[in-house]
Design an enzyme around this catalytic site. Structure first.
Site, mmCIF file in Angstrom:
data_model
loop_
_atom_site.group_PDB
_atom_site.id
_atom_site.type_symbol
_atom_site.label_atom_id
_atom_site.label_comp_id
_atom_site.label_asym_id
_atom_site.label_seq_id
_atom_site.Cartn_x
_atom_site.Cartn_y
_atom_site.Cartn_z
ATOM 1 N N HIS A 1 -35.178 78.932 -7.378
ATOM 2 C CA HIS A 1 -34.870 80.283 -7.854
ATOM 3 C C HIS A 1 -34.019 80.280 -9.123
ATOM 4 C CE1 HIS A 1 -33.757 84.479 -7.965
ATOM 5 N NE2 HIS A 1 -32.492 84.182 -7.713
ATOM 6 N N HIS B 1 -26.133 81.448 -11.207
ATOM 7 C CA HIS B 1 -25.874 82.853 -10.908
ATOM 8 C C HIS B 1 -25.689 83.165 -9.423
ATOM 9 C CE1 HIS B 1 -30.242 83.320 -10.008
ATOM 10 N NE2 HIS B 1 -29.841 84.368 -9.285
ATOM 11 N N GLU C 1 -22.006 83.675 -4.760
ATOM 12 C CA GLU C 1 -22.382 84.540 -3.652
ATOM 13 C C GLU C 1 -22.817 83.729 -2.429
ATOM 14 O OE1 GLU C 1 -25.535 87.187 -4.620
ATOM 15 O OE2 GLU C 1 -25.264 88.384 -2.805
ATOM 16 N N ASP C 2 -23.612 82.702 -2.661
ATOM 17 C CA ASP C 2 -24.280 82.035 -1.541
ATOM 18 C C ASP C 2 -23.718 80.669 -1.158
ATOM 19 O OD1 ASP C 2 -25.921 84.183 -1.471
ATOM 20 O OD2 ASP C 2 -27.549 83.243 -2.604
ATOM 21 N N ASP D 1 -33.421 87.656 -12.671
ATOM 22 C CA ASP D 1 -33.270 87.417 -11.234
ATOM 23 C C ASP D 1 -34.223 88.336 -10.472
ATOM 24 O OD1 ASP D 1 -31.871 86.506 -8.811
ATOM 25 O OD2 ASP D 1 -30.949 88.498 -8.794
ATOM 26 N N ASP E 1 -56.232 106.144 -23.670
ATOM 27 C CA ASP E 1 -55.532 105.064 -24.370
ATOM 28 C C ASP E 1 -55.075 103.963 -23.425
ATOM 29 O OD1 ASP E 1 -53.950 106.959 -23.323
ATOM 30 O OD2 ASP E 1 -52.761 107.350 -25.103
HETATM 31 MN MN MN Z 1 -30.644 85.383 -7.501
#
Ligand code: MN
Length: 715
Positions: A48, A72, A76-77, A139, A259
């Site tokens: 990821h 990133h 958090e994880d 993300d 269009d």
């Molecule tokens: Mn992520």
């Protein structure tokens, strides 16, 4: 799965001197810390951040962005900390990662239009670095690409959030490929049936359309070559979601969406763009009002291009965009274009220029008011002057920068504002003048007894709060002024023998109120309370002859006072020489010479004399009170009541009357009640010369056999 070497190659291709070491270290760290974690797809979690970094290279972003992209999800994880990241990668990368983490922590309850707009602004305002947003968008792109591994209800929720929040942000920032991809994937999950239909139709006529596209491209190229213009010509179809939106908005079938096809002509200079436009318009008939000059007037998100729609060779509409290579780069990358590496310039220098450019744009192009455009929100987004906070229910409120819990309370409801006592921010008590920050959850404590304070005006930021507080203070002041004004008028009216209440009920009241320039009697009374009118002015409007009365009254008082001062020994009257003024004695207290007394002037009725301790004297209007003194010598007799309690024996009454006459008093009235307990209550009215005389009389009665008590009545 993209490999780190692909990413490094890609960076080197657009930024040959890039600090690849930073990206490599971020990769190694990310691989180690995410080790053992897997995605729902079954792939190692590392895939990821790698994909996200890959997408960031498509935006041609700098190495700081790439490192932050690889890291990133670490805060958090995993058990990584900001301190650790700062130590290894420096503060810039860490701040960006923290920004992305902060955004991920937000959860949104509502997807109403208005809410969605606030949430979008909130996200943009919370990111102090635009790269936070770019990473968040990439993300989301990767998460959307792998949405099939989520449970069905989650697919719908995430797809809806993407349409409501993230696709519009990508649009605002001018990154159209991200916007289109996000919309198309979300469309597939939200409207699977419609999606398949459109995709099928686009695919079915693919060969036919490709042939058509090639024909048009050939014609354009030929015309440009004739005019000695070298160019690149591109042809494309609209994204599925766009086609569907058009079908819905115009209530037409797939075939009727003209269009679906668009062409792009890319040239070298701005002048060539306008030349090319002239050629196109001479070949095909332009449709009025469809021409837009975004080169002369760039979109606020920096997008520049000429747009026109013409009737093509087969009678159908063709949308054509004409722009330079540089404009095309900006159009493809949007705001990200300005964080891209450019030869000979560091990223920071670049950034400074962009902000200066944006600021100039904001200042110079105020007139661009199209709500769909970046313009009106540029200021909010890149130079935020608003804060976005959550209500306890999870709604987002937007407030001006510096707003306080009081502003927040008034934004919820006037009552909540008026009764606001205290506030909690993220569960912690804060002072009412606390400055709210974007992303905070605010909880107001209120009490029905609480009232707004004038001090609040010193710190509130919203016009709404300010005006509500003023309104409330004004209403309170009016209430007080009205009560005070009424009291003052009542007193003044009474003073002149008038009743305020009957005047207020009279027919004249309307005229009187109008003569003061007010609308209601209450307004007038309140004005008296404020001090804008005097009670006497009001009295005079009701009784224009008052002045004469007043003078008359003054003269009566004057005369009385004169007479009082003039001794008239012969009169024997208790008040010094006022025998020819009507003098009455209060029946309530029956004053006697030697006792402190006051007079009360009654128009037309002279003076009533009361003892100073009499309840009537105490309640007297001070304006009518007159000081009195007893004459030093009087021969008058004054009535006074006495009460005697005694044992009921034969001859008792005779004893009492004899005692009274010995004391040189006359009995004016007598009344005897015999009680069941063989006691008698006698009430006499007798006449005495003064208080001393009365005292002597009572003493002599008390000394009689069988008398239990004796006392003066009245007071
Ligand atoms: Mn992520």
């Amino acid at each position: 799965m993209i490999r780190i070497t692909d990413i490094l190659d890609s960076v080197s291709s657009y930024h040959p001197e890039a600090d690849l070491d930073l990206v490599e270290r971020a990769y190694v760290y990310s691989a180690r810390i995410h080790d053992g974690q897997v995605r729902l797809s079954g792939e190692p979690y590392l895939s990821h951040p790698l994909e996200v970094a890959g997408l960031l290279t498509q935006l041609k972003l700098d190495t700081v962005s790439l490192a932050a992209g690889l890291l990133h999800d670490t805060l958090e994880d995993t058990n990584a900390t900001a301190e650790e990241l700062t130590k290894i990668f420096g503060p810039q990368v860490t701040q960006i990662v923290e920004g992305v983490t902060k955004l991920s922590a937000l959860s949104f309850r509502s997807s109403e239009d208005r809410q969605a707009e606030s949430i979008r602004k909130m996200i943009l305002a919370m990111a102090d670095d635009i790269r936070v947003i770019l990473i968040k968008l990439c993300d989301r792109v990767h998460n959307m690409r792998t949405l099939q591994f989520q449970k069905e209800h989650k697919q719908v929720r995430i797809a809806q959030e993407t349409v409501d929040i993230y696709a519009p942000i990508a649009n605002r920032l001018g990154i159209y490929w991200i916007k289109n991809e996000l919309e198309d994937i979300a469309f597939m999950y939200l409207f699977p049936h419609e999606y398949r239909e459109i995709a099928g139709q686009v695919a079915r006529k693919k060969d036919e359309r490709e042939e058509y596209v090639e024909t048009i491209k050939d014609i354009i190229r030929e015309k440009m070559t004739q005019a000695h213009l070298s160019c690149t010509v591109l042809g494309r179809h609209k994204n599925f979601s766009g086609i569907y939106q058009k079908m819905m908005a115009q209530q037409v079938s797939f075939e009727e969406v003209y269009d679906i096809l668009g062409f792009r002509i890319i040239l070298d200079t701005v002048q060539q763009c306008y030349e090319a436009l002239g050629i196109i318009h001479s070949v095909w008939k332009p449709i009025p009002k469809r021409f837009k000059d975004h080169i002369g007037i760039p979109k606020p998100n920096m997008y520049q291009s000429l747009h026109t729609t013409v009737i093509g060779p087969f009678g159908d509409r063709i949308e054509i965009q004409i722009r330079t290579k540089e404009m095309d780069r900006v159009a493809r990358h949007g705001i990200a274009a300005h964080w891209q590496y450019k030869e000979g310039k560091s990223v920071d220098e670049n950034e400074g220029q962009v902000f200066a450019w944006l600021r100039k744009l904001v200042e110079e192009q105020e007139y661009l008011k199209d709500p769909d455009e970046f313009m009106e929100t540029v200021r909010l987004e890149l130079f935020p002057d608003e804060v976005y906070v959550f209500t306890p229910r999870g709604d987002v409120l937007s407030l001006p920068k510096g707003a306080t819990p009081v502003d927040f309370a008034y934004a919820i409801h006037s009552e909540v504002g008026n009764q606001c006592m205290g506030a909690k921010v993220n569960g912690r008590m804060v002072p009412l003048k606390y400055e709210l920050k974007t992303g905070q959850r605010v909880d107001i404590t209120s009490s029905a007894k609480h009232k707004p304070s004038r001090d609040w005006l010193n710190f509130v930021k919203t016009a709404r709060a300010r005006s509500r507080i003023r309104q409330h203070i004004k209403a309170e002041e009016r209430k007080q002024s009205l009560a005070l004004g009424r009291e003052m008028c009542e007193k003044a009216f009474r003073k002149y023998g008038l009743s305020l209440n009957s005047c207020l009920k009279s027919a004249e009241i309307r005229k009187v109120v109008e003569s003061f320039g007010y609308k209601s009697a209450d307004d007038l009374l309140a004005a008296v309370g404020y001090g804008k009118a005097t009670p006497l002015q009001v009295v005079r409007r009701f009784a224009p002859n008052l002045q004469a009365d007043e003078e008359q009254r003054e003269s009566i008082v004057h005369k009385l006072k004169e007479r009082i001062r003039r001794p008239k020994p012969k009169s024997g009257i208790l008040v010094k020489g006022v025998e020819d003024v009507l003098v009455r004695y209060g029946k309530c207290c029956k004053p006697l010479p030697g006792e402190p007394v006051v007079g009360y002037i009654t128009r037309g009725q002279g003076i009533t004399v009361h003892r100073t301790i009499c309840a009537h004297a105490l309640n007297m209007d001070s304006a009518r009170r007159i000081e009195l003194e007893w004459a030093p010598e009087t021969n008058e007799l004054y009535p006074v009541g006495i009460h005697v309690l005694c044992h009921d024996r034969m001859g008792l009454l005779a004893n009492i009357t004899s005692a009274l006459s010995t004391a040189e008093t006359n009995i004016l009235d007598a009344n005897v009640i015999t009680r069941a307990d063989e006691k008698a209550e006698c009430n006499f009215t007798i006449s005495v010369t003064d208080a001393q005389h009365l005292e002597k009389v009572i003493k002599s009665i008390k000394s009689l056999k069988n008398v239990i008590t004796a006392r003066r009545t009245g007071i």
